[in-house]
Design an enzyme around this catalytic site. Sequence first.
Site, PDB file in Angstrom:
ATOM      1  N   ASP A   1     -45.046 -36.444 -37.522  1.00 22.93           N
ATOM      2  CA  ASP A   1     -45.555 -35.073 -37.685  1.00 22.93           C
ATOM      3  C   ASP A   1     -46.318 -34.983 -39.000  1.00 22.93           C
ATOM      4  OD1 ASP A   1     -43.094 -35.281 -39.168  1.00 22.93           O
ATOM      5  OD2 ASP A   1     -43.006 -33.094 -39.319  1.00 22.93           O
TER       6      ASP A   1
ATOM      7  N   GLU B   1     -40.135 -33.989 -39.876  1.00 20.54           N
ATOM      8  CA  GLU B   1     -39.877 -34.234 -41.304  1.00 20.54           C
ATOM      9  C   GLU B   1     -40.475 -33.125 -42.159  1.00 20.54           C
ATOM     10  OE1 GLU B   1     -40.086 -35.660 -45.407  1.00 20.54           O
ATOM     11  OE2 GLU B   1     -41.738 -35.003 -44.166  1.00 20.54           O
TER      12      GLU B   1
END
Length: 459
Positions: free
Chosen positions: A87, A152
């Site tokens: 991400d 994250e």
Amino acid sequence: MPEFDVYLEDRRQQFEEDLCELLRIPSVSADRRYAADVRRAAEWVANQLAALGLHVETIETERHPIVYAESPPVPGAPVALVYGHFDVQPPDPLDEWISPPFEPTRREGNLYARGATDDKGQMLTHLKSVQAWIETQGKLPLQVKFVIEGEEEVGSRSLYTFLDEHHDRLACDTVVISDTSMFGPDQPAITYGLRGIAYFELRLTGPKQDLHSGTFGGAVANPANALAKLLAGLVNERGQIQVPGFYDDVLPLTDQERRQFAELQKRVGDADFMRQIGVEGLKGEEGYTSLEQRWARPTCDINGLWSGYQGEGAKTVLPAKAGAKFSFRLVPNQDPKKITASLQAFLKERCPPGIKMELISFHGAPGVVVPLESPYVSAAARAIEQGFGRAPVFIREGGSIPVVSTFHEKLGVDTLLLGWGQNDDNTHSPNEKFCLADYHKGIKASAHLWQELSVVSRQ
Ligand code: BES
Ligand code: MN
Ligand code: MN
């Protein structure tokens, strides 16, 4: 291992194209509108791992999928667990990008795109090094497990559930993460400390609607004034945080560590540092050098601030609401929960009459330091020297990777933080980049890492 050199040399172009493919997927975890793209990035990573013959699972979560993979066990050799994230942060402000954030573009030896260094490019080095082993040697010299997540940048919530439920399958001897930086160009580093974080949103509400500041101003507490005062009260003139007990658990820097930081500071003067970020002065906690302030001292920074009229010209308004996002970077031994409770009491006591206050606490994570006296660290240092042609220096960094402390807690293992990025990679900012030469050196270092780790006798 000369066959690696030939293989890696031959595949440079392909490895870059693979990275570009992943970078074209706008996997922004914070924004719901990109959820399908985060999933596409997970599938892309899963397909890459499956193509290497690894056992791969894509795990569904409440939010974004996690990719788990493992190579076959190798009796007698340690097990390494690679963690990374596919991400990325939102790309805005878009108009400041020289080339569009999701159209990877090469300029002066760098690849520009959101996620280039944080963390798609760095993470991919470990997949490509596994590919090199499998395609030249037929197998890896040790078992490698991969946990690559998609949350994250928004606090890793689903990952914690996954770690709780699967800690037996994730058993390993060391964790490997490439999601940090080198000390400078051509100077690789092993990071042995990261700061933690405690992140908040403060919302203040005053009158039931915006008021005429002439008619009512003076008698009514203005939420914007109150917010400015509350926030300003968090840090004093000397750069010290005023929340009671904030420093109670902070471990002071040892003299030895201060000497080591001072040595490193000689190599990056404050003048260079100021030029890099475009400021003409520095202001931090009194009594500490800038490296100490950035790597090993706690801080408070406002991350966003809003209230009142933002449009063109002047509007005499007494706003009904004001809000801010702010966060503390924490150092090892500070407890985010304790700090949250103390902060809540501190703000409540100072909030003026007529203002309702709401403090929302987002992700929190403790800071970490990992011991350097470990055969895995020495193995990593040897691998880096082979990949980069230069021995690493040992540094701390100011950013946070919350899962590092969780791995220690749940799996009982330390993490090797082997960063291939640069401080000026513009992570979380416009024009994020990754140096392509370091991408390839990172792949080479990682290929050597598997060899070096495989011969460490298990602790
Ligand atoms: N890769 C960074 C962490 C990082 C940044 C380590 C700089 C060392 C130096 C990671 O993706 C990140 O941005 N972490 C967040 C954590 C937060 C979302 C809980 C951070 O540090 O702000
Ligand atoms: Mn990252
Ligand atoms: Mn990040």
